[in-house]
Enzyme design. Structure first.
Site, PDB file in Angstrom:
ATOM      1  NE  ARG A 157      -4.160  -1.555   2.387  1.00  0.00           N
ATOM      2  CZ  ARG A 157      -4.460  -2.686   3.029  1.00  0.00           C
ATOM      3  NH1 ARG A 157      -3.560  -3.270   3.786  1.00  0.00           N
ATOM      4  NH2 ARG A 157      -5.664  -3.224   2.909  1.00  0.00           N
ATOM      5  NE  ARG A 194      -3.538   0.024  -2.818  1.00  0.00           N
ATOM      6  CZ  ARG A 194      -4.414  -0.142  -1.824  1.00  0.00           C
ATOM      7  NH1 ARG A 194      -5.448  -0.940  -1.996  1.00  0.00           N
ATOM      8  NH2 ARG A 194      -4.241   0.459  -0.684  1.00  0.00           N
ATOM      9  CD  GLU A 197      -9.773  -1.715  -4.379  1.00  0.00           C
ATOM     10  OE1 GLU A 197      -9.593  -1.737  -3.164  1.00  0.00           O
ATOM     11  OE2 GLU A 197      -9.346  -0.810  -5.130  1.00  0.00           O
ATOM     12  CG  ASN A 214     -10.626  -4.716   3.030  1.00  0.00           C
ATOM     13  OD1 ASN A 214     -10.955  -5.826   3.386  1.00  0.00           O
ATOM     14  ND2 ASN A 214      -9.389  -4.261   3.153  1.00  0.00           N
ATOM     15  CG  ASP A 215     -12.437  -0.145  -1.107  1.00  0.00           C
ATOM     16  OD1 ASP A 215     -13.221   0.566  -0.445  1.00  0.00           O
ATOM     17  OD2 ASP A 215     -11.216   0.053  -1.154  1.00  0.00           O
ATOM     18  NE  ARG A 221     -12.319  -0.018   3.747  1.00  0.00           N
ATOM     19  CZ  ARG A 221     -11.203  -0.244   3.053  1.00  0.00           C
ATOM     20  NH1 ARG A 221     -11.201  -0.082   1.733  1.00  0.00           N
ATOM     21  NH2 ARG A 221     -10.116  -0.634   3.631  1.00  0.00           N
TER      22      ARG A 221
END
Ligand code: PEP
Ligand code: MG
Length: 564
Positions: free
Chosen positions: A301, A337, A425, A448-449, A459
């Protein structure tokens, strides 16, 4: 007594739920701490002047005996337990506590009353200071009770040593009580109060005792009951079915053995290869992941290093940071990412300040619509880091919604000699997974998304946590569609959201056709060890069963029934 229907069936038994703290399962008769010490009431001064010196000696001797006992236990303990016991002994010997008590005795107050008032003064002071000092309050209270018990001839407070191995149930435990537990006599513990960072939790972890805290209804478990504590599921089953209890304890023992011996690589029991990767945010995290047997990085990330920055970091600064992560896994897979700025992770230099609905706004790859140079410079930095470390990282974009977005991103990545992929996502990306794979070399599902957008539930909302539960069958359906597209294209499809950190769900994801699981470093061994206990076919059956349910609890139960 609160019960739950989400727990595994326990014929005719009440199942209490709490927060799981230390995995493992144990069954045994209940033991409880000795009853509370009777504190003296605040009687008026009664000690005649001539007897006050002797009363002070009595206080000093009682405090010293308490300290000696705790010190002896500290010498027999190790690690955090030894520290807690020594700290508590230190409080019993504390000069200020003793002087304050002696001042009360000088006023004619009996020693036991003086112990209570002196301790209260310190507890009030520590509580008002807050933070770490406030955490001392239970230690002082415990020392007070021990000194009063000593002075008044009551039995020593705390946990009795049971004749047969037992399960300790308590409202809460004084730190010294937990630290002094003998794991050969106490098999597991559960408390009504306390959280995951309480002393009870920390020491139970060190002693390896299965532990559940915050268990509602624990005070109503009758004396003489037998209980099963399951520190993985966070349950306390009262008078469990004997066969079920035996199989849960045996299953937990096997899981602990597998966990201790896990060293990768990831595969099912019958040998299907599934990479177990780590989610990281910097070089230090990547190095820790390598030590924890992660096979590579499934999600780096990059935005997290720049959260507080007003200005875009230079290409040189970015390249140096990215190279650190690449260097931690020489010759291995590292998925970088590109900046996922916006929504829950705003970056001052990339995120528009005035969006009405940031989760649906200019975030992730969409930032490049407003500022293409930002993405170009980041890709240059990744390419530079790759050149410096002699590696070929995979690079993926977050929040991709359409095929042209994926195609444009892939071209920019390939132009730099890197391997392009996109995150799935957004439901549209899952539905068009096959078309995306015509342009990129891999997909990585951000559950998650994806759950946030598929179930239309924030979320971050605690109220809507059930909707964003990664076991939601509709989310699993989107994963299945994406994985099937990957199979047809012969290209890898991983999961890098929180779903991949749940060992049971990890098996289900593999059953859906997922080829790698990327999770927090702390979950790598648990996920890998669990996968090694099941065959691919069982994973596939569990996946089909979970897909056929109408809710996350039912999906969990269906998978558990097939995977054990
Ligand atoms: C996800 O959305 O699942 C994901 C992995 O990305 P992040 O949590 O960083 O948004
Ligand atoms: Mg995401």
């Amino acid at each position: 007594m609160s019960t739950t229907d989400s727990s595994p069936p326990a014929t005719g038994s009440a199942v209490l739920t709490g927060t799981p703290v230390v995995p493992g399962a144990a069954v045994g008769p209940v033991v409880r701490p000795a009853g509370a010490v009777q504190l003296p009431d605040g009687r008026p001064a009664t000690v005649p002047e001539a007897g006050r010196a002797a009363e002070k000696d009595r206080f000093g001797a009682a405090a010293e005996r308490v300290a000696e006992r705790l010190t002896a236990r500290a010498a027999a303990a190790t690690g955090v337990s030894a520290e807690v016991l020594s700290t508590t002994a230190g409080i019993a010997r504390d000069r200020a506590l003793r002087t304050t008590a002696e001042q009360r005795i000088d006023e004619g107050v009996p020693a036991a009353v003086a112990a209570v008032t002196a301790a209260q003064q310190f507890m009030d002071m520590f509580a008002s200071l807050g933070g770490l000092m406030a955490e001392r309050v239970p230690d002082v209270r415990d020392v007070r009770d021990r000194i009063v018990a000593e002075l008044t001839g009551q039995g020593e407070p705390g946990v009795p040593a049971p004749d047969q191995p037992s399960v300790l149930l308590a409202d809460d435990l004084a730190p010294a009580d937990t630290a002094g537990l003998d794991p050969s006599r106490i098999l597991a513990l559960a408390t009504r109060l306390g959280g995951t960072t309480s002393h009870t939790a920390i020491i139970a972890r060190q002693l390896g005792l299965p532990c559940v805290v915050g268990v509602g209804g624990l005070d109503q478990v009758p004396a003489g009951a037998t209980v099963l504590v399951d520190g993985e599921q966070g349950t306390v089953t009262v008078d469990p079915d004997a066969d079920e209890a035996r199989s849960r304890v045996e299953g937990a023992r096997r899981a602990a053995e597998a966990l201790a011996s896990y060293a990768g690589p990831g595969r099912t029991r019958d040998g299907s290869v599934v990479q177990i990767l780590a989610n990281v945010q910097d070089g230090a995290g990547a190095r820790a992941a390598a030590i924890a047997y992660a096979e590579g990085v499934g999600l780096f990330r990059t935005e997290l290093a720049f959260l507080g920055r007003a200005q875009e970091p230079s290409v040189e600064e970015q390249a140096a940071g990215y190279a650190e992560v690449l260097a931690a896994f020489p010759g291995r897979k590292v998925v970088v990412r590109t900046l996922d700025a916006g929504s829950d992770k705003p970056l001052a230099f990339a995120t528009p300040p005035d969006e009405a609905n940031p989760a649906l706004g200019v975030r992730g790859l969409r930032v490049a619509r407003r500022d293409p140079g930002l993405l170009e410079r980041q890709l240059d930095a990744v390419a530079e880091a790759a050149a410096r470390t002699g590696s070929t990282p995979w690079v993926m974009a977050p929040m991709v919604a359409t095929v042209p977005e994926a195609a444009g991103f892939a071209a920019a990545v390939r132009a730099r000699g890197l391997v392009p992929g996109v995150m799935v996502e957004v439901p549209s990306a899952a539905l068009h997974a096959e078309r995306l794979l015509a342009h990129v070399d891999f997909l990585s599902i951000g559950t998650n998304d994806l759950s946030q957008y598929a179930l239309a539930a924030d979320r971050l909302s605690a109220d809507l946590a059930e909707l964003t539960d990664p076991w939601q069958p509709a989310l699993l359906e989107l994963v299945a569609i994406t994985a099937a597209a990957g199979r047809r294209a012969g290209k890898p499809v991983g999961v890098c959201g929180e779903a991949a950190a749940d060992p049971l769900l990890g098996c289900v994801l593999v059953g859906l056709g997922i080829t790698s699981l990327s999770c927090a470093t702390s979950a790598v061994a648990r996920v890998g060890a669990r996968l090694a206990t099941v065959d691919l076919e069982a994973c596939e059956r569990a996946a089909a069963a979970a897909l056929a349910t109408d809710g996350p609890q039912a999906a969990r139960a269906a998978a558990r029934a097939l995977l054990g």
